[in-house]
Design an enzyme around this catalytic site. Structure first.
Site, PDB file in Angstrom:
ATOM      1  N   SER A 152       0.838  -1.207   0.000  1.00  0.00           N
ATOM      2  CA  SER A 152       0.000   0.000   0.000  1.00  0.00           C
ATOM      3  C   SER A 152       0.870   1.253   0.000  1.00  0.00           C
ATOM      4  O   SER A 152       1.987   1.258   0.513  1.00  0.00           O
ATOM      5  CB  SER A 152      -0.907   0.039   1.229  1.00  0.00           C
ATOM      6  OG  SER A 152      -1.743  -1.084   1.273  1.00  0.00           O
TER       7      SER A 152
HETATM    8  N1  SAM Z   1      -0.993  -4.690   3.904  1.00  0.00           N
HETATM    9  C1  SAM Z   1      -0.250  -4.960   2.728  1.00  0.00           C
HETATM   10  C2  SAM Z   1       1.181  -4.460   2.798  1.00  0.00           C
HETATM   11  O1  SAM Z   1       1.538  -3.824   3.796  1.00  0.00           O
HETATM   12  O2  SAM Z   1       1.945  -4.741   1.870  1.00  0.00           O
HETATM   13  C3  SAM Z   1      -0.986  -4.408   1.524  1.00  0.00           C
HETATM   14  C4  SAM Z   1      -1.295  -5.435   0.571  1.00  0.00           C
HETATM   15  S1  SAM Z   1      -2.320  -5.199  -0.807  1.00  0.00           S
HETATM   16  C5  SAM Z   1      -2.838  -3.549  -0.901  1.00  0.00           C
HETATM   17  C6  SAM Z   1      -3.771  -6.114  -0.321  1.00  0.00           C
HETATM   18  C7  SAM Z   1      -3.527  -7.572  -0.079  1.00  0.00           C
HETATM   19  O3  SAM Z   1      -4.775  -8.184   0.255  1.00  0.00           O
HETATM   20  C8  SAM Z   1      -2.998  -8.355  -1.280  1.00  0.00           C
HETATM   21  O4  SAM Z   1      -1.787  -8.960  -0.941  1.00  0.00           O
HETATM   22  C9  SAM Z   1      -4.080  -9.389  -1.564  1.00  0.00           C
HETATM   23  O5  SAM Z   1      -3.594 -10.628  -2.024  1.00  0.00           O
HETATM   24  C10 SAM Z   1      -4.736  -9.508  -0.206  1.00  0.00           C
HETATM   25  N2  SAM Z   1      -6.107 -10.034  -0.217  1.00  0.00           N
HETATM   26  C11 SAM Z   1      -7.122  -9.781  -1.067  1.00  0.00           C
HETATM   27  N3  SAM Z   1      -8.217 -10.450  -0.698  1.00  0.00           N
HETATM   28  C12 SAM Z   1      -7.888 -11.157   0.423  1.00  0.00           C
HETATM   29  C13 SAM Z   1      -8.596 -12.046   1.285  1.00  0.00           C
HETATM   30  N4  SAM Z   1      -9.873 -12.373   1.104  1.00  0.00           N
HETATM   31  N5  SAM Z   1      -7.930 -12.576   2.325  1.00  0.00           N
HETATM   32  C14 SAM Z   1      -6.621 -12.285   2.560  1.00  0.00           C
HETATM   33  N6  SAM Z   1      -5.903 -11.462   1.773  1.00  0.00           N
HETATM   34  C15 SAM Z   1      -6.533 -10.896   0.734  1.00  0.00           C
END
Ligand code: SAM
Length: 212
Positions: free
Chosen positions: A59
């Site tokens: 993010s």
């Molecule tokens: N918090 C993360 C960081 O600090 O890098 C940001 C990651 S990104 C914006 C959002 C993440 O949510 C992605 O890695 C994606 O694979 C994950 N994601 C999407 N849907 C999800 C779900 N149902 N359960 C767990 N992870 C999920």
């Protein structure tokens, strides 16, 4: 050099309205470059989301600071993060002294994030692979839930797993391309939602999110 870049980046976050000193202090200490591949590490202190593989992104720092600040966390609180991604947000939370539980649906991302968190000494972060829209009932209730992917609506399982004694959830809700951030507060069985500002997150994919 890196620490000077990090100081500048924290000053920029402050100028954009991030005022919680615990958030700023944690972000001044967590090395964001360590959560990126070598290709992107030199851009670690830009205010941008950057690729981390599997079509996902770390993010934008402002989004990390904003979501964390909105939760008004106290040391020792139990926080569930949905979307571990690179592990950076989990590290910021751990640096603030909260108890971090984090779920990621892409196993390779989770494995890399775990290695990074371990190598930086964030050994207490508890993580698992799976669909975070169902939460983590074994560890519920949570004082706070931080959803780092854009949802079509509030997942019912997450609302259920929020503490009835002032639990807070921060979650971007909208369509696949753009969402509005919401702060949800729970008292007893009552949920109150406050609309905040707009962001663009990758989609929350799962049983109580968007279809894969
Ligand atoms: N918090 C993360 C960081 O600090 O890098 C940001 C990651 S990104 C914006 C959002 C993440 O949510 C992605 O890695 C994606 O694979 C994950 N994601 C999407 N849907 C999800 C779900 N149902 N359960 C767990 N992870 C999920």
């Amino acid at each position: 050099m890196v620490s000077a870049a990090r100081e500048g980046f924290v000053a920029e976050l402050r100028a954009r309205g991030i005022h919680d000193e615990r958030v700023l202090d944690a972000m001044s200490k967590v090395p964001r470059e360590r959560f990126l591949d070598a290709t992107f590490a030199r851009r670690a202190y830009e205010d941008s989301a950057l690729p981390i593989g599997e079509g996902q992104t770390i993010s934008q720092p402002f989004a990390v600071a904003y979501q964390t600040q909105v939760l008004d966390l106290k040391p020792g609180e139990k926080v569930l993060e949905i979307g571990t991604g690179s592990g950076y947000q989990a590290a910021v939370l751990a640096q603030m002294g909260v108890r971090v539980f984090t779920i990621e649906r892409h196993i390779p991302l989770l494995e890399t994030a775990r290695k990074r968190l371990d190598s930086l000494g964030y050994h207490k972060v508890i993580s698992r692979a799976g669909d975070g829209t169902r939460g983590w009932p074994e560890y519920a209730p949570f004082d706070a839930i931080l959803v780092t992917a854009g949802a079509p609506d509030v997942p019912e399982s997450l609302a259920k797993q929020l503490s009835p004694n002032g639990g807070r959830m921060v979650i971007p809700i909208g369509d696949m391309g753009r969402q509005r951030m919401y702060l949800i507060r729970k008292n007893g069985e009552e949920l109150k939602a406050k609309e905040l500002i707009d962001f663009a997150f990758v989609p929350l994919i799962g049983k109580e999110g968007w279809a894969a």
